[in-house]
Design a protein around this motif. Structure first.
Motif, PDB file in Angstrom:
ATOM      1  N   TRP A  15     -40.152 -73.448  84.501  1.00 28.43           N
ATOM      2  CA  TRP A  15     -39.007 -73.252  85.385  1.00 28.43           C
ATOM      3  C   TRP A  15     -38.101 -74.473  85.282  1.00 28.43           C
ATOM      4  O   TRP A  15     -38.527 -75.555  84.876  1.00 28.43           O
ATOM      5  CB  TRP A  15     -39.462 -73.028  86.829  1.00 28.43           C
ATOM      6  CG  TRP A  15     -40.094 -74.224  87.478  1.00 28.43           C
ATOM      7  CD1 TRP A  15     -41.384 -74.651  87.357  1.00 28.43           C
ATOM      8  CD2 TRP A  15     -39.448 -75.169  88.334  1.00 28.43           C
ATOM      9  NE1 TRP A  15     -41.588 -75.790  88.080  1.00 28.43           N
ATOM     10  CE2 TRP A  15     -40.423 -76.132  88.699  1.00 28.43           C
ATOM     11  CE3 TRP A  15     -38.155 -75.286  88.836  1.00 28.43           C
ATOM     12  CZ2 TRP A  15     -40.124 -77.203  89.536  1.00 28.43           C
ATOM     13  CZ3 TRP A  15     -37.868 -76.353  89.675  1.00 28.43           C
ATOM     14  CH2 TRP A  15     -38.846 -77.290  90.016  1.00 28.43           C
ATOM     15  N   MET A  16     -36.853 -74.290  85.627  1.00 27.44           N
ATOM     16  CA  MET A  16     -35.905 -75.393  85.512  1.00 27.44           C
ATOM     17  C   MET A  16     -34.768 -75.192  86.505  1.00 27.44           C
ATOM     18  O   MET A  16     -34.344 -74.062  86.752  1.00 27.44           O
ATOM     19  CB  MET A  16     -35.366 -75.491  84.086  1.00 27.44           C
ATOM     20  CG  MET A  16     -34.682 -74.252  83.559  1.00 27.44           C
ATOM     21  SD  MET A  16     -34.421 -74.292  81.755  1.00 27.44           S
ATOM     22  CE  MET A  16     -36.072 -73.856  81.177  1.00 27.44           C
ATOM     23  N   PRO A  17     -34.278 -76.268  87.109  1.00 28.10           N
ATOM     24  CA  PRO A  17     -33.120 -76.155  87.994  1.00 28.10           C
ATOM     25  C   PRO A  17     -31.856 -75.876  87.200  1.00 28.10           C
ATOM     26  O   PRO A  17     -31.745 -76.219  86.019  1.00 28.10           O
ATOM     27  CB  PRO A  17     -33.053 -77.522  88.678  1.00 28.10           C
ATOM     28  CG  PRO A  17     -33.711 -78.446  87.715  1.00 28.10           C
ATOM     29  CD  PRO A  17     -34.781 -77.649  87.034  1.00 28.10           C
ATOM     30  N   TYR A  18     -30.893 -75.267  87.873  1.00 26.47           N
ATOM     31  CA  TYR A  18     -29.627 -74.857  87.257  1.00 26.47           C
ATOM     32  C   TYR A  18     -28.553 -75.889  87.578  1.00 26.47           C
ATOM     33  O   TYR A  18     -28.364 -76.256  88.743  1.00 26.47           O
ATOM     34  CB  TYR A  18     -29.233 -73.489  87.811  1.00 26.47           C
ATOM     35  CG  TYR A  18     -27.882 -72.979  87.375  1.00 26.47           C
ATOM     36  CD1 TYR A  18     -27.769 -72.092  86.318  1.00 26.47           C
ATOM     37  CD2 TYR A  18     -26.722 -73.367  88.041  1.00 26.47           C
ATOM     38  CE1 TYR A  18     -26.535 -71.602  85.924  1.00 26.47           C
ATOM     39  CE2 TYR A  18     -25.484 -72.888  87.658  1.00 26.47           C
ATOM     40  CZ  TYR A  18     -25.394 -72.005  86.596  1.00 26.47           C
ATOM     41  OH  TYR A  18     -24.170 -71.528  86.205  1.00 26.47           O
ATOM     42  N   CYS A  19     -27.860 -76.359  86.551  1.00 26.79           N
ATOM     43  CA  CYS A  19     -26.757 -77.299  86.740  1.00 26.79           C
ATOM     44  C   CYS A  19     -25.565 -76.858  85.900  1.00 26.79           C
ATOM     45  O   CYS A  19     -25.728 -76.371  84.780  1.00 26.79           O
ATOM     46  CB  CYS A  19     -27.166 -78.715  86.333  1.00 26.79           C
ATOM     47  SG  CYS A  19     -28.536 -79.397  87.283  1.00 26.79           S
ATOM     48  N   PHE A  20     -24.376 -77.047  86.446  1.00 23.40           N
ATOM     49  CA  PHE A  20     -23.134 -76.709  85.745  1.00 23.40           C
ATOM     50  C   PHE A  20     -22.606 -77.992  85.122  1.00 23.40           C
ATOM     51  O   PHE A  20     -22.302 -78.955  85.826  1.00 23.40           O
ATOM     52  CB  PHE A  20     -22.137 -76.123  86.745  1.00 23.40           C
ATOM     53  CG  PHE A  20     -21.274 -75.039  86.178  1.00 23.40           C
ATOM     54  CD1 PHE A  20     -21.826 -73.835  85.779  1.00 23.40           C
ATOM     55  CD2 PHE A  20     -19.909 -75.214  86.054  1.00 23.40           C
ATOM     56  CE1 PHE A  20     -21.033 -72.821  85.265  1.00 23.40           C
ATOM     57  CE2 PHE A  20     -19.101 -74.211  85.545  1.00 23.40           C
ATOM     58  CZ  PHE A  20     -19.668 -73.008  85.148  1.00 23.40           C
ATOM     59  N   THR A  21     -22.454 -78.024  83.799  1.00 27.74           N
ATOM     60  CA  THR A  21     -22.256 -79.298  83.107  1.00 27.74           C
ATOM     61  C   THR A  21     -20.885 -79.933  83.321  1.00 27.74           C
ATOM     62  O   THR A  21     -20.788 -81.020  83.891  1.00 27.74           O
ATOM     63  CB  THR A  21     -22.519 -79.122  81.602  1.00 27.74           C
ATOM     64  OG1 THR A  21     -23.772 -78.475  81.423  1.00 27.74           O
ATOM     65  CG2 THR A  21     -22.549 -80.467  80.902  1.00 27.74           C
ATOM     66  N   PRO A  22     -19.768 -79.310  82.882  1.00 25.12           N
ATOM     67  CA  PRO A  22     -18.515 -80.070  82.845  1.00 25.12           C
ATOM     68  C   PRO A  22     -17.569 -79.774  83.992  1.00 25.12           C
ATOM     69  O   PRO A  22     -16.409 -80.162  83.937  1.00 25.12           O
ATOM     70  CB  PRO A  22     -17.898 -79.591  81.532  1.00 25.12           C
ATOM     71  CG  PRO A  22     -18.265 -78.139  81.500  1.00 25.12           C
ATOM     72  CD  PRO A  22     -19.583 -78.004  82.224  1.00 25.12           C
ATOM     73  N   ALA A  23     -18.038 -79.068  85.025  1.00 22.83           N
ATOM     74  CA  ALA A  23     -17.096 -78.604  86.036  1.00 22.83           C
ATOM     75  C   ALA A  23     -17.741 -78.630  87.412  1.00 22.83           C
ATOM     76  O   ALA A  23     -18.968 -78.658  87.552  1.00 22.83           O
ATOM     77  CB  ALA A  23     -16.613 -77.191  85.700  1.00 22.83           C
ATOM     78  N   THR A  24     -16.896 -78.598  88.435  1.00 25.16           N
ATOM     79  CA  THR A  24     -17.356 -78.571  89.813  1.00 25.16           C
ATOM     80  C   THR A  24     -17.086 -77.191  90.391  1.00 25.16           C
ATOM     81  O   THR A  24     -15.996 -76.628  90.222  1.00 25.16           O
ATOM     82  CB  THR A  24     -16.667 -79.673  90.646  1.00 25.16           C
ATOM     83  OG1 THR A  24     -17.132 -79.616  91.993  1.00 25.16           O
ATOM     84  CG2 THR A  24     -15.158 -79.561  90.612  1.00 25.16           C
TER      85      THR A  24
END
Length: 452
Positions: A15-24
């Motif tokens: 499992w892995m947490p979700y992160c949005f790379t280049p944007a807010t």
């Protein structure tokens, strides 16, 4: 909290947490840990962090605004947010990076990055900065550290090493120490936004704008290379489709065959019926996923070509073979080496020449086919008398059957007297297990019953 629960109850699940790379992320409901920058704070206190396009407007994509990931304070904010979240969720080994966009400079031409090469330097720098902090502050007992799993749908060739005499290393090679794997959304098949439309990506050619030196092109070729050249890393393949599209069955088989061509021990496949999830609340599992091929025997071979220009891909499995043509402009002929079944359970005889047109995936496999007959079909007996039945079985399939289970219902009003070989009773079923039945092999079982 969810991370702790997953780790406790499902220690073997990745499992892995979700992160949005280049944007807010703008929508509060979608943020959670996904927003590494805190949109409200950036909008109120750091508006200069937003990345502007050629017209001076904030770049908006997928409910988010791009930020300037080349700025040191932006990278530091991403690291602090990620560190705090990982400490709360149990320090997972992998971190999913969505929208890992290597082409923003090309698509938006922001003044800060007038060429895409400059934007690529920024995203590589962001990855190295955050990745190096992970490596220094989050060591596991075995010496490893959390690594990224980016969504590489934008350009799977971004991490490919060069081919001597053909191409140089792609820019993402510098970030490989921080990569634990790659998630390939739209692998081999992509559902478009229009209902019912599905597209197969380009394979690319050996020259021109689709040459191997152009990591932004040749989606299928680069997916094949990425999935096979790094067997130590996770590979998550996600073909997407509209199940109601007229050509979806053929394209689905092409995508599944592609997954079978490249799979290794760390490969995972998820078939995604994009925008049709309500029809499949428990997931979508087409029967093509369950063909009994067994394990692969070595890597794929390419006939009539090579990895650069494509060709007819062949991969042998324990119980069959996968045949795959990713080219859009070539038809090949494949000679079936032995009696096999095809995907539709049709018998294909050895020596049959099969045409493999563009964008086609075929699977041929061997499997037993056990037929059973019972005699006599009728018996005139009186209460207290006995009657003997004979069970004949035969393997008419294309592979030997092992540990074949044969069951016959015990008729109502009858009691078992004997059986040969000895059967076991499971409720009202007589059950035998035959260790092996070769192709065209047959045998006989008998049992005697008394009429009550």
């Amino acid at each position: 909290r969810m991370g702790e629960v997953l780790r406790h109850h499902y220690p073997d699940v990745i499992w892995m947490p979700y992160c949005f790379t280049p944007a807010t992320l703008v929508s509060a409901s979608a943020r959670h840990n996904g927003d590494l920058y805190n949109y409200d704070d950036v909008n109120a206190n750091h508006p200069d962090w937003f990345l502007l396009d050629r017209s001076g407007q904030r770049i908006f994509f997928d409910d988010s605004y791009y930020v300037d990931i080349g700025r040191q304070e932006v990278r530091e904010r991403a690291w602090q947010s990620l560190r705090d979240f990982l400490n709360r969720c149990g320090r997972p080994r992998y971190i999913y990076l969505d929208n890992y966009d290597m082409r923003a400079g090309e698509r938006y031409a922001p003044p800060n990055y007038p060429t895409n090469d400059l934007w690529v330097q920024a995203i590589v720098g962001w990855t190295e900065y955050v990745g190096s902090r992970l490596r220094s502050e989050f060591r596991f007992s075995d010496g490893s550290y959390p690594r990224f799993v980016p969504n590489v749908a934008w350009a799977p060739g971004f991490w490919l090493r060069g081919i001597p005499g053909v191409s140089q290393d792609a820019p993402g090679v510098a970030t490989l120490p921080y990569m634990g794997g790659f998630l390939v959304e739209h692998a081999f098949m992509r559902a478009l936004t229009e209902p019912g439309r599905v597209r197969i990506p380009s394979y690319g050619t050996a020259s021109g704008s689709n040459g191997p030196q152009q990591w932004v092109n040749g989606g299928i070729r680069n997916t094949v290379r990425l999935a096979t050249e790094y067997p130590d890393k996770l590979i998550i393949l996600i073909p997407t489709l509209w199940t109601n599209a007229p050509d979806s069955p053929q394209k689905l088989r092409f995508a599944i065959a592609g997954c079978l061509i490249v799979q290794h021990d760390n490969t995972f496949v998820h078939i995604d019926p994009r925008r049709e999830q309500d029809q499949y609340p428990d997931g979508y599992y087409p029967p093509e996923l369950f063909v009994p091929l067994g394990l692969p025997r070595g890597n794929f071979q390419i006939l009539n070509g090579d990895i650069i220009v494509g060709g007819l891909f062949i991969r042998e499995y324990q119980n069959g073979v996968v045949v795959w043509n990713p080219r859009h402009d070539a038809t090949y002929t494949y000679t079936v080496p032995r009696d096999y079944y095809d995907w539709d359970r049709n018998l294909v005889r050895a020596g049959t020449q099969v045409q493999v047109p563009p964008h086609t995936g075929l699977v041929f496999y061997a499997a037993p086919e056990i037929t059973i007959s019972l005699s006599p079909a009728q018996a005139n007996v009186l209460p207290g008398q006995t009657v003997e039945f004979t069970v004949r079985y035969r393997n008419t399939g294309t592979a030997a059957g092992t540990d074949v289970r044969i069951s016959v219902p015990l008729p109502d009003g009858m009691t078992l007297v004997s059986s040969s070989p000895t059967a076991r009773l499971e409720g009202r079923q007589l059950v035998w297990t035959v260790p092996s039945v070769p192709v065209n092999g047959e045998g006989t079982l008998r049992f005697t019953v008394r009429v009550e």
